[in-house]
Design an enzyme around this catalytic site. Sequence first.
Site, PDB file in Angstrom:
ATOM      1  N   GLU A 110     -23.541  27.050 -21.132  1.00 48.29           N
ATOM      2  CA  GLU A 110     -22.719  25.886 -21.450  1.00 48.29           C
ATOM      3  C   GLU A 110     -21.507  26.318 -22.274  1.00 48.29           C
ATOM      4  OE1 GLU A 110     -23.338  21.540 -23.658  1.00 48.29           O
ATOM      5  OE2 GLU A 110     -24.589  23.238 -24.252  1.00 48.29           O
ATOM      6  N   CYS A 163     -27.627  21.315 -20.881  1.00 50.44           N
ATOM      7  CA  CYS A 163     -28.239  21.338 -22.209  1.00 50.44           C
ATOM      8  C   CYS A 163     -29.056  20.079 -22.562  1.00 50.44           C
ATOM      9  CB  CYS A 163     -27.155  21.610 -23.258  1.00 50.44           C
ATOM     10  SG  CYS A 163     -27.789  22.290 -24.815  1.00 50.44           S
ATOM     11  N   LYS A 213     -21.382  16.296 -18.005  1.00 52.91           N
ATOM     12  CA  LYS A 213     -22.599  16.125 -18.796  1.00 52.91           C
ATOM     13  C   LYS A 213     -22.833  14.655 -19.111  1.00 52.91           C
ATOM     14  CE  LYS A 213     -24.772  17.990 -23.023  1.00 52.91           C
ATOM     15  NZ  LYS A 213     -24.498  18.849 -24.206  1.00 52.91           N
TER      16      LYS A 213
END
Length: 255
Positions: free
Chosen positions: A40, A140, A106
């Site tokens: 990331e 994540c 995300k």
Amino acid sequence: MKIALIQSDLCWEDSLKNRNNFESKINQTDLKADLIVLPEMFSTGFTMNALVMAEAMNGDTVLWMKSMAIQKRCALTGSVIIKENNQFYNRMLFVYPSGEIQYYDKRHLFSLAGEDQTYTSGKEKVIVDYLGWKICLQVCYDLRFPVFVRNVESYDLILYVANWPKVRTNAWDILLKARAVENLSYVVGVNRIGLDAHNYEHIGHSQAVDYLGNYILEPQEIEGVFIVDLDKNAMLETRKKLDFLSDKDFFEIKI
């Protein structure tokens, strides 16, 4: 499909040094991989300084990813800070060997670090098709939210790229296995190592898990390039024998 997981320390807010570092790791290794996975925010570290560090979709890091994918004749993925329409995104780019790009923004932003105050949340779940594989892209903190990633598309692989700190490594290990088992899917997680600018330590634990929760690659704590070979046919045979996904609940996600 052969996947290269690249686990590395990151230079804080120094895109050029990070690109050079990853290019060196890619070039010095005889990868022979179909897909290379980077962490990331691999070009900057997990920074909230988006106003300074963000790039456009025709910026240096995106162009570098396209160049590397074309040069190495393989797909390349990882997340980058992108500015678009005056908004900032933690965007996971999936670059095909042709240079074509698909991306996932995300969805679950890490509020404890103020990510939700800096970046705009993604609105769509993204499944890419590559070499006959359906691959679900995740970043994540998304790992903590199983409903969003539930396998209703019959995907074959979930990719998680992360800056996941050492203090919560046990959760990382548990949740990666959980996502694999509950979705009867391969799971690959690629994390960074080293200290960030806020003195948060990262020990990596990049890994690959099969559809039954077994390690293909056990969690790694050193810098390196790790190759795994995934067998889609074996997974499909297991799904026929253990057809758990047919009994899943049906629901609608409201975003």
